[in-house]
Structures are given as C-alpha cells and as structure tokens.
Design an enzyme around this catalytic site. Sequence first.
Site, PDB file in Angstrom:
ATOM      1  N   ASP A   1     -10.650  10.411  -5.229  1.00 29.75           N
ATOM      2  CA  ASP A   1     -11.850  11.170  -5.721  1.00 29.75           C
ATOM      3  C   ASP A   1     -11.613  12.795  -6.128  1.00 29.75           C
ATOM      4  O   ASP A   1     -12.405  13.239  -6.149  1.00 29.75           O
ATOM      5  CB  ASP A   1     -12.492  11.619  -3.975  1.00 29.75           C
TER       6      ASP A   1
ATOM      7  N   ASP B   1       1.371  -1.009   0.098  1.00 34.25           N
ATOM      8  CA  ASP B   1       0.129   0.357   0.091  1.00 34.25           C
ATOM      9  C   ASP B   1       0.760   0.976  -0.559  1.00 34.25           C
ATOM     10  O   ASP B   1       1.215   0.798   0.586  1.00 34.25           O
ATOM     11  CB  ASP B   1      -0.660   0.387   1.214  1.00 34.25           C
TER      12      ASP B   1
ATOM     13  N   LYS C   1      -2.126  21.636  -6.949  1.00 36.83           N
ATOM     14  CA  LYS C   1      -1.986  23.021  -8.095  1.00 36.83           C
ATOM     15  C   LYS C   1      -1.390  22.277  -9.014  1.00 36.83           C
ATOM     16  O   LYS C   1      -0.575  21.690  -8.844  1.00 36.83           O
ATOM     17  CB  LYS C   1      -1.661  24.210  -6.891  1.00 36.83           C
TER      18      LYS C   1
ATOM     19  N   GLU D   1       5.162   5.115   3.657  1.00 37.31           N
ATOM     20  CA  GLU D   1       4.640   6.088   3.466  1.00 37.31           C
ATOM     21  C   GLU D   1       5.752   7.171   3.901  1.00 37.31           C
ATOM     22  O   GLU D   1       7.069   6.804   4.284  1.00 37.31           O
ATOM     23  CB  GLU D   1       4.080   6.350   5.236  1.00 37.31           C
TER      24      GLU D   1
ATOM     25  N   ASN E   1      10.067   7.850   0.628  1.00 37.70           N
ATOM     26  CA  ASN E   1       9.969   8.598  -0.141  1.00 37.70           C
ATOM     27  C   ASN E   1       9.498   7.496  -1.783  1.00 37.70           C
ATOM     28  O   ASN E   1      10.332   7.630  -2.298  1.00 37.70           O
ATOM     29  CB  ASN E   1      10.960   9.576  -0.369  1.00 37.70           C
TER      30      ASN E   1
ATOM     31  N   ASP F   1      -2.678  11.666  -4.038  1.00 35.44           N
ATOM     32  CA  ASP F   1      -1.595  12.678  -3.605  1.00 35.44           C
ATOM     33  C   ASP F   1      -2.649  13.823  -3.044  1.00 35.44           C
ATOM     34  O   ASP F   1      -3.989  14.540  -4.096  1.00 35.44           O
ATOM     35  CB  ASP F   1      -1.664  13.008  -5.637  1.00 35.44           C
TER      36      ASP F   1
HETATM   37  C1  LIG Z   1      -4.366  11.680   1.347  1.00 31.18           C
HETATM   38  S1  LIG Z   1      -3.068  10.736   2.196  1.00 31.18           S
HETATM   39  C2  LIG Z   1      -4.709   9.253   1.794  1.00 31.18           C
HETATM   40  C3  LIG Z   1      -4.241   8.497   3.243  1.00 31.18           C
HETATM   41  C4  LIG Z   1      -4.842   6.950   2.675  1.00 31.18           C
HETATM   42  N1  LIG Z   1      -4.130   6.601   2.072  1.00 31.18           N
HETATM   43  C5  LIG Z   1      -6.370   6.782   3.231  1.00 31.18           C
HETATM   44  O1  LIG Z   1      -6.592   6.739   2.050  1.00 31.18           O
HETATM   45  O2  LIG Z   1      -7.101   7.374   3.730  1.00 31.18           O
HETATM   46  C6  LIG Z   1      -2.139  10.572   1.394  1.00 31.18           C
HETATM   47  C7  LIG Z   1      -1.154   9.376   1.885  1.00 31.18           C
HETATM   48  O3  LIG Z   1       0.105   9.582   0.961  1.00 31.18           O
HETATM   49  C8  LIG Z   1       1.405   9.953   1.470  1.00 31.18           C
HETATM   50  N2  LIG Z   1       2.361  10.095   0.608  1.00 31.18           N
HETATM   51  C9  LIG Z   1       2.248  11.319  -0.610  1.00 31.18           C
HETATM   52  N3  LIG Z   1       3.225  11.717  -1.201  1.00 31.18           N
HETATM   53  C10 LIG Z   1       3.798  10.375  -1.074  1.00 31.18           C
HETATM   54  C11 LIG Z   1       4.854   9.749  -1.179  1.00 31.18           C
HETATM   55  N4  LIG Z   1       6.009   9.737  -2.441  1.00 31.18           N
HETATM   56  N5  LIG Z   1       5.707   8.681  -0.890  1.00 31.18           N
HETATM   57  C12 LIG Z   1       5.006   8.099   0.204  1.00 31.18           C
HETATM   58  N6  LIG Z   1       3.776   8.426   0.611  1.00 31.18           N
HETATM   59  C13 LIG Z   1       3.561   9.164   0.567  1.00 31.18           C
HETATM   60  C14 LIG Z   1       0.815  11.189   2.050  1.00 31.18           C
HETATM   61  O4  LIG Z   1       2.032  11.418   3.613  1.00 31.18           O
HETATM   62  C15 LIG Z   1      -0.061  10.434   3.020  1.00 31.18           C
HETATM   63  O5  LIG Z   1      -0.241   9.843   4.166  1.00 31.18           O
END
Ligand SMILES: C[S@@+](CC[C@H](N)C(=O)[O-])C[C@H]1O[C@@H](n2cnc3c(N)ncnc32)[C@H](O)[C@@H]1O
Length: 208
Positions: free
Chosen positions: A153, A39, A121, A64, A91, A117
């Site tokens: 969404d 995930d 913007k 994450e 990352n 994401d």
């Molecule tokens: C809007 S949240 C959604 C979290 C979860 N998947 C959910 O549906 O409830 C997006 C998650 O992706 C992580 N994320 C964004 N860019 C990332 C990256 N380059 N590498 C790892 N995680 C990332 C963010 O920190 C955040 O926790």
Amino acid sequence: MRVRVHQHVNPLAPYYRFVPQPFEIENVFASPDLPLLLDIGSARGRFLLKMAEVEPQWNFLGVEIREPLVVEANRLAEENNLTNLRYEFCNASFALDKLLINLPANLLQMVTIQFSDPWYKKKHAKRRMVTSDLVATIVGHLKISGRIFIQTDVDFLAEEMFTVFRGNADLSEIEIAENPFPVKTEREIAVEEKGLPIYRRIFEKSGS
Ligand SMILES: C[S@@+](CC[C@H](N)C(=O)[O-])C[C@H]1O[C@@H](n2cnc3c(N)ncnc32)[C@H](O)[C@@H]1O
C-alpha cells in the site's frame, strides 16, 4: 492467544545475520513433488494457513524474520494437520539463497511478497528486503513461467520494488488490478478496510 513480538526487527542487526539450515523439502512435506508457493515475510502466517487448506495440491513455505511468529505459525499448521505447509525462520535479505540451496529445480512456481517492508524512512532504506540479489535468488529457483506476486500500500515502495524486479532480464511484467488469490493477507484486509489503494504486479519468468 496471539504471541507478542516486536513490531519490527532490524534485519541488519548481528543477531539476524545467521545462516539457516538448508530447507530439505523431502523431510518436510507429505508430497514433496507438488508445486511450491513461497511467501516471503509471512508474519503470523494466516495467508498460508488458509491457502494450504483451500489448495491441497500445492505445498506452501513461509519465510519470516521474527522467530516467535514462525514457531506459532508452525504450531497452528500442525494443529490443523496441514502436511503441505511449513514456516522457516530466516532473514530473507541475508540468507534466502542459503535456505533454498537444496531446493530441487522446477518446484518453485509462485512467490509472494506482500506488504513486506515497514522501512519508509530514507535513513532506513538499507533495511528494505527487495534488492537485486534477492530477486536473482528468487529467479534462480523459479520454474520457467513461474510467477512472483507483489503487493503493497506504500506507493513509493511499490515503485522501488517494481523497478528492482524490472531490472532482472529473465522477468516480464504483468499489470493486474485485483489480487489473483482466493485469500487475503492480514495487512491487505486492514488496508482495504481503510479504503486505501494497493499497488500490485506480477512478474513472470520467461524462457523455454
Ligand atoms: C508488514 S508485515 C506483512 C505481513 C504479511 N505479508 C501481510 O501481508 O499481512 C511484513 C513482514 O515481513 C517480515 N520481514 C521484513 N523483512 C524481512 C526479512 N528480511 N526477512 C524475512 N521477513 C521479513 C516482517 O517481520 C513482517 O512480518
């Protein structure tokens, strides 16, 4: 108590351009040969926490970028004695290939990217996670017939992501209306409570 974190972090910032230790599956899961679900963007990890409970015949790896969430999620997995669940601070845009470099072939059967994401913007477009490089890394590790499940969404981000996945010749697209999993993510629950639409696709790795 829920750990407090920045709502978003910039994946292009120097702090996040680090190379994680390779994920050594043999040292992590009680049964490393089970099929693996990855995930990406696992946030607080509650989706995987429940999935690991209801699907003990799978292993689960969350990736994450916000480290405190990873620490908290691993603590919860341990408290719940889940030996088929682990979260890694990584990352994904920069280093998923390095994290997975030692992953044995044919274990990765499912990848989920859910509401990933926050970068709506145009000026932040470079911060978005799904690129052709990320897709190539996923497909490189995915078993034949393995699947990638994507949902969001945000309509234009959905189309942008689907287009990147369509650009990979090893994938075929499957339209779906419903989430095929028995567990919803936190973001999915929040979006559904507001009655907003969710855009979903599955991509399957073809070949024989
Ligand atoms: C809007 S949240 C959604 C979290 C979860 N998947 C959910 O549906 O409830 C997006 C998650 O992706 C992580 N994320 C964004 N860019 C990332 C990256 N380059 N590498 C790892 N995680 C990332 C963010 O920190 C955040 O926790």
